[in-house]
Design an enzyme around this catalytic site. Structure first.
Site, mmCIF file in Angstrom:
data_model
loop_
_atom_site.group_PDB
_atom_site.id
_atom_site.type_symbol
_atom_site.label_atom_id
_atom_site.label_comp_id
_atom_site.label_asym_id
_atom_site.label_seq_id
_atom_site.Cartn_x
_atom_site.Cartn_y
_atom_site.Cartn_z
ATOM 1 N N THR A 193 22.163 66.608 99.819
ATOM 2 C CA THR A 193 20.742 66.988 99.791
ATOM 3 C C THR A 193 20.135 66.656 98.423
ATOM 4 O OG1 THR A 193 21.114 68.740 101.377
ATOM 5 C CG2 THR A 193 19.330 69.118 99.808
ATOM 6 N N ARG A 221 19.681 72.001 114.809
ATOM 7 C CA ARG A 221 20.058 72.960 113.760
ATOM 8 C C ARG A 221 19.097 72.831 112.569
ATOM 9 N NH1 ARG A 221 21.643 72.244 108.118
ATOM 10 N NH2 ARG A 221 22.993 73.960 107.542
ATOM 11 N N GLY A 223 18.574 74.018 108.565
ATOM 12 C CA GLY A 223 19.265 74.594 107.411
ATOM 13 C C GLY A 223 18.326 75.375 106.511
ATOM 14 N N ASP A 224 18.787 75.602 105.288
ATOM 15 C CA ASP A 224 18.006 76.399 104.339
ATOM 16 C C ASP A 224 16.869 75.607 103.685
ATOM 17 O OD1 ASP A 224 20.129 74.851 103.125
ATOM 18 O OD2 ASP A 224 19.615 75.817 101.223
ATOM 19 N N THR A 243 21.135 73.604 97.079
ATOM 20 C CA THR A 243 21.954 72.691 97.889
ATOM 21 C C THR A 243 23.309 73.334 98.155
ATOM 22 O OG1 THR A 243 23.028 70.552 98.037
ATOM 23 C CG2 THR A 243 22.706 71.423 95.813
ATOM 24 N N GLY A 244 23.768 73.210 99.391
ATOM 25 C CA GLY A 244 25.051 73.806 99.748
ATOM 26 C C GLY A 244 25.075 74.122 101.235
ATOM 27 N N GLY A 246 24.018 75.518 104.144
ATOM 28 C CA GLY A 246 22.718 76.129 104.365
ATOM 29 C C GLY A 246 22.730 77.516 104.973
HETATM 30 N N1 ASP Z 1 21.629 72.849 102.356
HETATM 31 C C1 ASP Z 1 21.658 71.727 103.243
HETATM 32 C C2 ASP Z 1 21.683 72.213 104.663
HETATM 33 O O1 ASP Z 1 22.376 73.163 104.950
HETATM 34 C C3 ASP Z 1 22.828 70.837 103.026
HETATM 35 C C4 ASP Z 1 23.078 70.448 101.598
HETATM 36 O O2 ASP Z 1 22.518 71.018 100.677
HETATM 37 O O3 ASP Z 1 23.872 69.529 101.396
HETATM 38 O O4 ASP Z 1 21.045 71.623 105.503
#
Ligand code: ASP
Length: 326
Positions: A193, A221, A223-224, A243-244, A246
């Site tokens: 991300t 789906r 995410g965050d 980022t992570g 989500g």
């Molecule tokens: N946070 C993002 C998600 O869950 C993924 C990412 O940050 O790599 O969609």
């Protein structure tokens, strides 16, 4: 004092796993995005314009999981999420699941500026982009071989439980001719991300985040990233882009929690961000990190994973570009 920070995703990025040549590619892409945003801020642009431009630069780079280079869903599609927020007036815009707009972050800005809404999903978000003349791209544009390979690997290893309802478009076949981008051996299979946070010369703050989500994610789906307060937040005190994994960031309302710790507990940006990443997310399995800037132009870039592609620069200072834990 103007300031800018960007990220290109966090996760399992071991030093041994990136060749020196690949590392140079990532560093150059981060440096280019940072310069784009920094030069705008130096010339007096608004924080919102700087974060949008920096994120666009990363969306256009196939190395990162946003725009061109976005990861594949289980069905072989790209469903992209993006959000941005302007801190001084608390305006925000976001899109989820977009499939065609070349720069999802631009569509998010359209939602903020041209509609009464905050969050628009596919297909209406792609239609809004079309209505306002943003470039749309065919599926092939978003294809990269390394992301396709990551999907195949994830499918083989059954990394997610998946449903098989009928109500989905036909899967996208890989291109006969591999695209010209030769993917790097990216062990960071589900992340990448991108995001940016900035403080401009007027003291205004802004945050922007854009993603393809997680490899092998279910159809639809979310995410965050596009959820204001979870993956993206800006107010008069701070601007945050996460980022992570989500789902963990959503349940932690991670970005807003940093702002709350500053407002209600009087913590510094650095301390508030550290608590969210290390004390709240890490113990429950929320792997990743965030970038943050405060009203004084302080920057912090905490993460609890092996690495996070990141870069930052404050007015008159040197550019910092980093990948691993130092
Ligand atoms: N946070 C993002 C998600 O869950 C993924 C990412 O940050 O790599 O969609």
């Amino acid at each position: 004092m103007f300031a800018l920070a960007i990220h290109g995703g966090a996760g399992t990025i071991a030093r041994a796993s990136l060749s020196p040549a690949d590392e140079l590619l990532y560093r150059a892409a981060l440096d280019a995005a940072l310069s784009t945003g920094y030069n705008l801020l130096r010339d007096g642009a608004a924080a919102l314009d700087a974060v949008e431009a920096a994120v666009r630069s990363l969306e256009d780079c196939p190395l990162f999981n946003a725009g061109r280079g976005a990861v594949f869903t289980h069905d072989g599609h790209h469903e992209m999420d993006a959000a941005l927020m302007s801190g001084h007036n608390k305006l925000a815009g976001a899109v989820t699941g977009v499939r065609q707009v070349q720069n999802p972050i631009r569509a998010a800005r359209l939602v903020m500026e041209k509609t009464e809404h905050v969050l628009l999903g596919y297909p209406g978000a792609d239609e809004l982009a079309l209505e306002y003349g943003l470039p749309l791209q065919p599926t092939e544009y978003f294809f990269t071989q390394h992301r396709y390979n990551q999907l195949q690997e994830a499918l083989r290893e059954g990394r997610m439980r998946l449903d098989h309802s009928q109500a989905r478009p036909a899967p996208v076949a890989p291109l006969d001719e591999p695209d010209t981008f030769v993917g790097v051996a990216d062990p960071n299979w589900k992340k990448g991300t991108v995001g940016a946070v900035a403080r401009d010369q007027h003291g205004h703050l802004a945050a922007a985040t854009s993603t393809g989500g997680m490899t092998n994610k279910r159809y639809s789906r979310i995410g965050d990233t596009p959820l204001i307060g979870a993956g993206t937040w800006a107010d008069a005190r701070c601007a945050i882009s996460c980022t992570g994994n989500g789902e963990y960031f959503i349940r932690a309302v991670a970005a807003y929690d940093v702002a709350c710790l500053m407002e209600y507990k009087g913590l510094s940006l650095e301390e508030a961000a550290r608590i969210v990443v290390q004390d709240k997310l890490a113990p429950v399995g929320g792997e990743g990190g965030l970038i943050a800037v405060d009203a004084a132009g302080n920057i912090t870039l905490p993460f609890n994973s092996d690495g996070m592609y990141r870069a930052s620069r404050v007015e008159g200072g040197e550019a910092l570009v980093a990948i691993y834990k130092e």
